[in-house]
Design an enzyme around this catalytic site. Structure first.
Site, short mmCIF file in Angstrom:
data_model
loop_
_atom_site.label_atom_id
_atom_site.label_comp_id
_atom_site.label_asym_id
_atom_site.label_seq_id
_atom_site.Cartn_x
_atom_site.Cartn_y
_atom_site.Cartn_z
N HIS A 1 26.45 -45.67 -92.32
CA HIS A 1 27.04 -44.40 -93.04
C HIS A 1 26.02 -43.36 -92.77
O HIS A 1 24.94 -43.48 -93.89
CB HIS A 1 27.32 -44.92 -94.61
CG HIS A 1 27.97 -43.80 -95.19
ND1 HIS A 1 27.97 -43.67 -96.74
CD2 HIS A 1 28.74 -42.78 -94.80
CE1 HIS A 1 28.66 -42.77 -96.83
NE2 HIS A 1 29.05 -42.16 -95.79
N GLU B 1 23.25 -45.21 -95.04
CA GLU B 1 23.28 -46.50 -95.73
C GLU B 1 23.72 -47.60 -94.66
O GLU B 1 24.63 -47.19 -93.79
CB GLU B 1 24.56 -46.38 -96.76
CG GLU B 1 24.01 -45.42 -97.90
CD GLU B 1 25.34 -45.26 -98.78
OE1 GLU B 1 25.03 -45.01 -99.99
OE2 GLU B 1 26.39 -45.25 -98.38
N SER C 1 33.08 -43.76 -94.93
CA SER C 1 32.47 -43.32 -96.15
C SER C 1 33.08 -44.14 -97.28
O SER C 1 32.71 -44.40 -98.51
CB SER C 1 32.27 -42.08 -96.32
OG SER C 1 33.52 -41.35 -96.21
N ASN D 1 28.16 -42.49 -102.88
CA ASN D 1 29.44 -42.26 -103.41
C ASN D 1 29.78 -42.91 -104.54
O ASN D 1 30.75 -42.37 -105.38
CB ASN D 1 30.45 -42.20 -102.39
CG ASN D 1 30.69 -41.31 -101.17
OD1 ASN D 1 30.15 -40.09 -101.50
ND2 ASN D 1 30.84 -41.49 -100.05
#
Ligand code: NAI
Length: 509
Positions: free
Chosen positions: A146, A158, A125, A196
């Site tokens: 991800h 992702e 991540s 993120n």
């Protein structure tokens, strides 16, 4: 276009049988692949398989899977005793400890074992996919895949390409994730990928509002939920994620962007980490989760009574929503034009929607001392709460009139200290700004950015679609006013937003 997804007969390996690895193995097995699970902790893979089978049985009990499908998926899972047993796999998804050197050495080992056509995927991540791939003999075969936690429930994946990643292999993984029932989005390997990175302002603006004394945690959380439409406010969400994890991600993104002030970590969160108050899992974070502790209530203004002389001004969405709500409540009001953008008048109060200036600044600049600012809401027709801030120049009767008006329209009202931008507008503007920068820098396209935030962190609307709905020109004004107020580079406007405004276009055009 025909799907390039891996055929269901292709064996998939998952390395790391922790929270993520077990979830990913479950997803691949339910989709129909034979799945081999490997963990270097003795017994961990077997234990994870027992856990996944129990999950599958629960899904069958709830009617989400047929009993036969659950049974068959469970039988497709097997534990591998060593990496040598992964030799025949067409895809390996790595979900081991988040450590660059450990991941690199695992992939070097796998590269020698797995066939040349096996795709190597990492669920990292926060580590650069480019860096993990560096040093492999064929770095092109490494792709980021991800997933979000819990992998069986969260739709987003992702698909992250590093500098060397083979485009065709990324396309195969994209289609494979889709075939597994997920919604994949493409991203370039940059710090935080999409979610993120773009989510940082959700925490950061909450922390800054708290630091500046805008309101307490419970009030800001309630405003973000009840006006912003977010599922959880920033403080309850950080408490759930854990401050150790959330602070580490913030610091890693901040460091990776060479200390860009947009991502500046918060001293308040540092204090919580230092104290060991890392959230729900430790019994204490912003809130106290210990036995018998009381949950603080949001600050909600007491009933203020109906002010005299109510008028709704102009036809902005907020004014229209206010008029509709007052009408539904049977409250009499006048309708007036709005030459200066005001949305309403009530008693001595003149109400405007926030534009990123403080109420005090705007009162000073406009000469309207009795000025009150109203926050953004996801939907002003349906919102149950609104945040307000009054200019310091105004008297208490102004505050009472503004509160009374919004209460008459059915809102719970949270009166905040006069911070510029107010919680929802400021947060949404900064989320949109970050998403816009990611798009501008080629990390992803606008549709991917919005889908990622809706599906990866359950935002009620993609930030760029939200900016389009508010008006990209308005978002730019809010950001520019915040930048001027604070004198900080943090609020600089993304070139994508600037250009959309100059072109007279929406971001999604
Ligand atoms: P975890 O700690 O629950 O599981 C990691 C597992 O990997 C453990 O069972 C451990 O024994 C095993 N392991 C460690 N080194 C190994 C090695 N060299 N070979 C084989 N097995 C090894 O961790 P979690 O949360 O499942 O995270 C795994 C990866 O997924 C990390 O890269 C993390 O950043 C990423 N991730 C985590 C998310 C989360 O919310 N927990 C979300 C998305 C990605």
């Amino acid at each position: 276009m025909s799907s390039k997804a891996l055929s269901l007969s292709t064996p998939v390996a998952v390395v790391g049988a922790g929270a993520m690895g077990a979830g990913i193995a479950q997803v691949a097995a339910v989709a129909g692949h034979p799945v081999r699970l490997l963990d270097n902790r003795p017994g961990a893979a077997e234990q994870a398989i027992v856990g996944i089978r129990a999950q599958l049985a629960k899904l069958a009990d709830k009617g989400k899977l047929t009993a036969e499908a659950a049974q068959a998926a469970g039988e497709r899972l097997s534990a591998a005793a060593s990496s040598a047993e992964l030799a025949g796999c067409g895809l390996v998804v790595e979900a081991i400890v988040e450590h660059l050197e450990v991941k690199r050495s695992l992939f070097r080992e796998l590269e020698a074992i797995c066939g040349a056509d096996c795709i190597l995927a990492t669920n990292t991540s926060s580590i650069s996919v480019t860096s993990i791939a560096a040093g492999l003999q064929a770095p092109g075969r490494l792709v980021g895949m991800h997933f979000f936690n819990p992998a069986p429930l969260m739709a987003l994946v992702e698909i992250v390409s590093g500098l060397a990643t083979d485009r065709d292999l990324a396309a195969v993984l994209f289609d494979t994730a889709a075939a597994w029932g997920k919604t994949p989005v493409r991203a370039k390997s940059t710090p935080g990928f999409i979610v993120n990175r773009v989510a940082r302002p959700y925490y950061a603006e909450g922390l800054r509002l708290l630091h500046e004394g805008a309101a307490d945690c419970a009030t800001i959380d309630a405003v973000m939920r009840e006006a912003g439409g977010f599922r959880m406010g920033p403080f309850e969400l950080m408490d759930m994620i854990g401050h150790d994890v959330n602070f580490a991600v913030t610091k890693s993104v901040w460091n990776a962007f060479y200390n860009d002030p947009r991502f500046l970590p918060s001293l308040i969160q540092q204090e919580l980490v230092d104290a060991g108050f890392i959230g729900r899992k430790s019994g204490r974070g912003f809130y106290d989760y210990r036995e018998g502790a009381e949950r603080p209530q949001p600050q909600t203004a007491a009933a203020a009574g109906l002010p005299a002389g109510i008028a709704v001004c102009g036809d902005s969405p907020l004014a229209q929503a206010l008029a509709a709500r007052l009408q539904a409540a049977g409250v009499a009001f006048a309708r007036r034009d709005s030459a200066d953008g005001r949305i309403a008048e009530a008693g001595a109060a003149v109400l405007f929607q926030t534009d990123g200036r403080s109420a005090t600044q705007r009162a000073s600049e406009s000469g309207i001392a009795n000025l009150v600012l109203v926050d953004l809401a996801l939907d002003h027709v349906k919102a149950t709460r609104l945040a307000l801030a009054c200019a310091r120049q105004s008297g208490t009767e102004v505050q009472a009139a503004a509160v009374g008006l919004l209460q008459a329209a059915g809102f719970a009202v949270s009166l905040l200290r006069d911070v510029p931008g107010l919680p929802v507008m400021r947060t949404v503007a900064m989320l949109a700004n970050e998403a816009a920068d990611a798009v501008n820098q080629g990390v992803c396209d606008a549709a991917a950015a919005d889908a990622a935030m809706r599906l990866g962190v359950n935002y009620p609307r993609g930030p760029l679609a939200w900016a389009d709905a508010v008006g990209v020109g308005q978002i730019r004004i809010v950001l520019a006013n915040l930048a001027a107020f604070y004198g900080e580079d943090r609020y600089r406007v993304s070139p994508l937003i600037q250009q959309a405004v100059y072109a007279g276009r929406r971001i999604h055009d």
